[in-house]
Write a protein that holds these residues in place. Structure first.
Motif, PDB file in Angstrom:
ATOM      1  N   GLU A 166      47.235  32.413  34.525  1.00  0.00           N
ATOM      2  CA  GLU A 166      45.825  32.642  34.225  1.00  0.00           C
ATOM      3  C   GLU A 166      45.394  34.106  34.359  1.00  0.00           C
ATOM      4  N   LEU A 167      44.430  34.459  33.504  1.00  0.00           N
ATOM      5  CA  LEU A 167      43.763  35.753  33.523  1.00  0.00           C
ATOM      6  C   LEU A 167      42.319  35.513  33.917  1.00  0.00           C
ATOM      7  N   GLY A 168      41.888  36.133  35.008  1.00  0.00           N
ATOM      8  CA  GLY A 168      40.519  35.910  35.461  1.00  0.00           C
ATOM      9  C   GLY A 168      39.837  37.200  35.884  1.00  0.00           C
ATOM     10  N   SER A 169      38.496  37.014  36.041  1.00  0.00           N
ATOM     11  CA  SER A 169      37.870  35.716  36.256  1.00  0.00           C
ATOM     12  C   SER A 169      36.583  35.541  35.442  1.00  0.00           C
ATOM     13  N   ASP A 170      36.284  36.471  34.513  1.00  0.00           N
ATOM     14  CA  ASP A 170      35.059  36.370  33.716  1.00  0.00           C
ATOM     15  C   ASP A 170      35.283  37.089  32.383  1.00  0.00           C
ATOM     16  N   ASP A 171      34.200  37.141  31.579  1.00  0.00           N
ATOM     17  CA  ASP A 171      34.306  37.704  30.223  1.00  0.00           C
ATOM     18  C   ASP A 171      34.949  39.087  30.207  1.00  0.00           C
ATOM     19  N   GLU A 172      34.572  39.917  31.174  1.00  0.00           N
ATOM     20  CA  GLU A 172      35.091  41.283  31.189  1.00  0.00           C
ATOM     21  C   GLU A 172      36.617  41.293  31.253  1.00  0.00           C
ATOM     22  N   GLN A 173      37.186  40.450  32.103  1.00  0.00           N
ATOM     23  CA  GLN A 173      38.635  40.404  32.243  1.00  0.00           C
ATOM     24  C   GLN A 173      39.297  39.641  31.090  1.00  0.00           C
ATOM     25  N   TRP A 174      38.665  38.582  30.598  1.00  0.00           N
ATOM     26  CA  TRP A 174      39.255  37.800  29.521  1.00  0.00           C
ATOM     27  C   TRP A 174      39.450  38.660  28.257  1.00  0.00           C
ATOM     28  N   GLY A 175      38.570  39.648  28.107  1.00  0.00           N
ATOM     29  CA  GLY A 175      38.690  40.529  26.948  1.00  0.00           C
ATOM     30  C   GLY A 175      39.425  41.821  27.225  1.00  0.00           C
ATOM     31  N   ASP A 176      39.950  41.982  28.417  1.00  0.00           N
ATOM     32  CA  ASP A 176      40.633  43.221  28.813  1.00  0.00           C
ATOM     33  C   ASP A 176      42.040  43.246  28.208  1.00  0.00           C
ATOM     34  N   THR A 231      35.852  35.586  41.604  1.00  0.00           N
ATOM     35  CA  THR A 231      36.988  36.234  42.268  1.00  0.00           C
ATOM     36  C   THR A 231      37.336  37.586  41.673  1.00  0.00           C
ATOM     37  N   GLY A 232      36.539  38.077  40.741  1.00  0.00           N
ATOM     38  CA  GLY A 232      36.809  39.386  40.164  1.00  0.00           C
ATOM     39  C   GLY A 232      38.084  39.419  39.353  1.00  0.00           C
ATOM     40  N   ALA A 233      38.652  40.609  39.241  1.00  0.00           N
ATOM     41  CA  ALA A 233      39.857  40.799  38.431  1.00  0.00           C
ATOM     42  C   ALA A 233      41.050  40.175  39.146  1.00  0.00           C
ATOM     43  N   LEU A 234      41.611  39.147  38.548  1.00  0.00           N
ATOM     44  CA  LEU A 234      42.638  38.365  39.236  1.00  0.00           C
ATOM     45  C   LEU A 234      43.628  37.781  38.235  1.00  0.00           C
ATOM     46  N   LEU A 235      44.912  37.912  38.544  1.00  0.00           N
ATOM     47  CA  LEU A 235      45.957  37.189  37.835  1.00  0.00           C
ATOM     48  C   LEU A 235      46.478  36.117  38.779  1.00  0.00           C
TER      49      LEU A 235
END
Length: 447
Positions: free
Chosen positions: A153-163, A84-88
């Motif tokens: 939640e912070l989503g949806s993959d490594d890139e966003q989790w570390g943003d 789902t890409g960058a998603l809150l």
């Protein structure tokens, strides 16, 4: 007080936790009564919040509220996984069917719909530009938390989790919940649709209703036959503090179970219409007139009356059919606006767009004002409109093709000019439009 659960098994959760601690002034405390892995050891407090860390993933921690000091709401700061890409996003927990990812079979946690609605607004305010904001159906554990709770939640993959900007946004949104109540007066549950829930998100964002548990189509598949599991359906209502449900798609069997349990299935249109209107008043008007589903709409006066139950008295008036049709022929949208402004409720047809039938008004003067304004509307079209005590007399002047033919005018461009009020010349003779017009008189009773 709001309890915040941070999981050391979830990198995004730890990241959000770091920003929670940096975005507010916290005091550090020690809890020697619990293992460090289960929220004991060092924990943190700030005005309205308590934050504790756990080794296990959130969805595997049951009765986690026991670790905190009498919280009102509990928030799981978590990652979101998906394509789902960058998603809150945020959702409630529990299982409508077998428990595959934490929790218990067919057991739902208590929700906090009002806090959830507030969180969505906070997400909108703080989300980085490239991030979408959304909400999801109920899924995964835990099933027993101990207080109203939700996953944030912070989503949806490594890139966003570390943003860091996204983690800070989630932290700030959580902190914006300070002092929020878990519930509000108007809450409903949802059934049907996909995992992500645009219909129910619209309801939360655009009405005064909040939404608790949502069972998507796949949730209902795992549930099985609704009549075989009425206890789960009941849980959805009880643990959402709700008496109403909005269903999406074909949910006939489910609706029957909901009705048997004593709850009411309503449409999104109903939810929108009663927004800002006393539910007791809405129920009385639906009984006296017709239902929202069959075309009842609430006017501007409904909100005024709702705020003062002593002013609930109203009278029913029937709109004169021919007069209303004539006004709608001029501008049906304007008719709708005039009636909506002056009534408590009114009946419509054609998908709620065309006023018809009866209306509830606070006082006779409101009905008279509607008639006066519709008379003004008719004056746009007709040569003369006269308001009498019990009737409206309208004089209409229109192009008469038969008269035009007697002057030798043939059908074609000349007809068009005369009908639009432009003189024409035929065989050297000028024919003014007044010569080929007919006057008609219409009388519309309004009592």
């Amino acid at each position: 007080m709001i309890a915040v659960v941070v999981s050391r098994a979830d990198y995004a959760s730890e990241h959000i936790g770091e920003f929670l601690l940096s975005e507010a002034e916290w005091s550090s405390h020690e809890d020697e009564t619990r293992p460090d892995a289960e929220g004991g050891g060092e924990y943190y407090r700030t005005d309205g919040f308590e934050l504790r860390e756990f080794d296990a993933l959130h969805l595997d921690i049951e009765n986690v509220a026991e670790a905190f000091s009498d919280p009102d709401v509990l928030v799981f700061a978590s990652r979101h996984s998906g394509d789902t890409g960058a998603l809150l996003t945020a959702h409630f927990t529990g299982n409508f069917g077998p428990a595959e990812y934490g929790g218990e079979d067919r057991t739902l946690a208590e929700t906090c719909p009002n806090a959830h609605a507030r969180l969505l607004r906070a997400f909108d305010e703080h989300a980085p530009e490239e991030y979408e904001v959304g909400m999801e159906c109920t899924h995964h554990g835990p099933s027993e938390v101990g207080v109203p709770s939700m996953f944030v939640e912070l989503g949806s993959d490594d890139e966003q989790w570390g943003d860091p900007e996204a983690a800070r946004a989630v932290a700030r949104a959580i902190l914006d919940l300070r002092g929020v109540s878990p519930h509000r007066e108007r809450q409903l549950v949802g059934f049907g649709g996909g995992h992500y829930v645009p219909r129910f998100e619209r309801i939360v964002r655009e009405t005064d209703w909040a939404v608790g548990h949502i069972a998507s189509d796949w949730n209902l598949e795992t549930l099985g036959l609704p009549e075989a599991h009425p206890d789960v359906i009941r849980q959805a209502f009880e643990r959402s503090g709700a008496e109403y449900a909005v269903c999406e798609g074909d949910t006939t069997d489910l609706a029957a179970v909901i009705d048997d349990l004593g709850y009411r299935v309503v449409s999104e249109t109903w939810v929108r219409e009663v927004s800002g209107v006393s539910l007791a008043l809405a129920e009385e008007l639906e009984s006296e007139l017709s239902t929202v589903e069959s075309g009842l709409r609430f006017g501007d006066r409904a909100s005024d009356v709702s705020s003062n139950p002593d002013e609930w008295t109203f009278s029913l008036r029937t709109f004169p059919e021919e007069f209303l049709a004539a006004a709608a022929g001029v501008d049906r949208g304007a008719v709708f606006d005039v009636v909506a402004e002056r009534t408590i409720a009114f009946e419509t047809t054609e998908g709620g767009t065309l006023v018809c039938g009866r209306a509830a008004v606070r006082e006779p003067a409101d009905y008279d004002a509607i008639i006066d304004e519709l008379v003004e509307l008719l004056e746009r079209k007709y040569a003369a409109v006269e308001r009498r005590e019990d009737e409206i007399v309208v004089r209409e002047v229109s192009f008469d093709p038969e008269k035009a033919r007697t002057f030798g005018v043939s059908e074609g461009p000349a007809f068009g000019k005369l009908s639009s009020g432009v003189a024409v010349t035929v065989d050297g003779r000028t024919i003014p439009p007044e010569e080929v017009q007919t006057e008609r008189t219409h009388v519309f009773p309004v009592r």
